[in-house]
Scaffold this motif. Structure first.
Motif, PDB file in Angstrom:
ATOM      1  N   CYS A 247      43.369  47.692  47.430  1.00  0.00           N
ATOM      2  CA  CYS A 247      42.197  47.912  48.274  1.00  0.00           C
ATOM      3  C   CYS A 247      42.629  47.747  49.725  1.00  0.00           C
ATOM      4  O   CYS A 247      43.556  46.993  50.015  1.00  0.00           O
ATOM      5  N   HIS A 255      44.304  46.496  42.117  1.00  0.00           N
ATOM      6  CA  HIS A 255      43.247  46.251  41.136  1.00  0.00           C
ATOM      7  C   HIS A 255      43.443  47.226  39.965  1.00  0.00           C
ATOM      8  O   HIS A 255      43.537  48.435  40.176  1.00  0.00           O
ATOM      9  N   CYS A 310      39.327  38.578  45.124  1.00  0.00           N
ATOM     10  CA  CYS A 310      39.746  39.409  46.250  1.00  0.00           C
ATOM     11  C   CYS A 310      38.612  39.516  47.275  1.00  0.00           C
ATOM     12  O   CYS A 310      37.437  39.584  46.908  1.00  0.00           O
ATOM     13  N   CYS A 312      37.603  41.904  48.851  1.00  0.00           N
ATOM     14  CA  CYS A 312      36.847  43.159  48.802  1.00  0.00           C
ATOM     15  C   CYS A 312      35.626  43.070  47.899  1.00  0.00           C
ATOM     16  O   CYS A 312      34.761  43.933  47.951  1.00  0.00           O
ATOM     17  N   LYS A 318      44.354  41.984  39.711  1.00  0.00           N
ATOM     18  CA  LYS A 318      45.376  42.800  40.365  1.00  0.00           C
ATOM     19  C   LYS A 318      46.743  42.594  39.721  1.00  0.00           C
ATOM     20  O   LYS A 318      47.012  41.549  39.143  1.00  0.00           O
TER      21      LYS A 318
END
Ligand SMILES: [Zn+2]
Length: 331
Positions: A247, A255, A310, A312, A318
């Motif tokens: 990302c 991911h 994460c 994001c 991941k």
């Protein structure tokens, strides 16, 4: 942007239930329709009601050698007339592997590529300069379908001459670039040789893959093109690009879309799982593939699992970037 917010940010417990249901489906589907898996599953499993995650671990790995032995289409789980597309893997020595897709498989693939593009920074209405090869290789058509799914405009450059590509980058000013990392540098250098500043092309992001690349190379590409560059991972045996993506928030691992692909990371010598964070071989099981389900496929790619939340917001775990292949898989 997160393309499928409901799936990509689902809490881990619910995601595991989705995986469980889909894994059960895959194992039944593969057993009923692919003689190779029927033999393996019936030889190793007694009851079908067991926990499918435990059930899975009793099934031997699927290797490239197994795929080659079933050449060309021995792994098909559907009649040939239900296929809508064929691709091949480049193969690491020996025959390539032929991979078939049903309409649903193509749709699932477009979905994971749309998610990947969004993770890289793409938005509907953006334009994508797609310089991946269109053909038997999965890169070109894979990125193409995902970009259309997202609502992008695709410029299908494929293997057009580099001078021509540079002209179109300058004239059309696309936001996104998809190609191999080495080709991204080649485009930048070609532009500079012509006296242009590649940053003036207005690119915002690059989605790069199909070959290993380093952090140093990322910095060179980002600097030369003025983009945010992320790594995309995939392999045709599993579907193609879009199995995993970095990302643009974190760029510290890819991911894996765990609602479609079940991950194991194992010691390549013993086949036993390695502790989280330790380098091991990535083994993948497809969770929604109709034409050619893959159960515990040994990718040959050495990665480690990154199991921390994460920034994001995506909850799918991941893997580290592929830096090496296990020795016997090297070309
Ligand atoms: Zn992330």
């Amino acid at each position: 942007m997160i393309w499928d917010r409901a799936m990509e940010t689902m809490d881990r417990q619910r995601l595991q239930r989705v995986q469980e249901m889909r894994l059960r489906w895959t194992l039944n589907w593969a057993r009923e329709r692919v003689p190779f898996y029927r033999n393996r599953i019936d030889r190793n499993i007694s009851s079908e009601d067991k926990d499918p995650f435990v059930f899975l671990k009793n099934i031997p790995f699927t290797t490239n050698t197994d795929l080659r032995r079933q050449y060309p289409l021995g792994f098909l789980a559907v009649p040939r007339h239900e296929l809508r597309r064929i691709h091949t893997s480049s193969g690491t020595g020996g025959k390539p592997t032929i991979v078939g897709y049903t309409a649903r498989d193509l749709s699932m693939w477009a979905e994971v590529v749309a998610r990947s593009l969004a993770a890289a920074g793409a938005l509907p209405g953006h334009m994508l300069h797609n310089a991946y090869d269109y053909g038997l290789f999965t890169g070109g058509l894979g990125l193409h379908a995902g970009a259309e799914r997202l609502g992008m405009t695709v410029i299908p450059l494929s293997g057009a001459g580099t001078e021509r590509q540079v002209e179109l980058l300058r004239d059309l000013q696309p936001q996104g670039l998809a190609c191999t990392p080495s080709y991204a540098l080649n485009l930048a250098e070609t532009g500079m040789r012509r006296g242009e500043d590649p940053k003036s092309w207005g690119l915002k992001f690059a989605i790069l893959g199909a070959e290993p690349w380093s952090e140093t190379m990322r910095q060179r590409i980002e600097l030369a093109l003025g983009v945010s560059a992320v790594d995309i991972y995939g392999l045709s045996e599993i579907t193609g690009p879009g199995v995993a993506i970095e990302c643009s928030h974190a760029k510290d691992g890819l991911h894996v879309f765990e609602d479609f692909f079940y991950i194991e990371i194992v010691d390549p010598r013993t086949g036993d799982p390695v502790p989280t964070g330790t380098l091991g071989e990535l083994v993948l099981t497809t969770l929604a593939k109709e034409a050619m389900p893959m159960v515990r496929y040994r990718t040959g790619d050495m990665v480690s699992l990154i199991d921390t939340p994460c920034a994001c917001g995506r909850t799918h775990r991941k893997i580290s970037r592929v830096v090496d292949r296990r020795p016997e898989e090297r070309n």
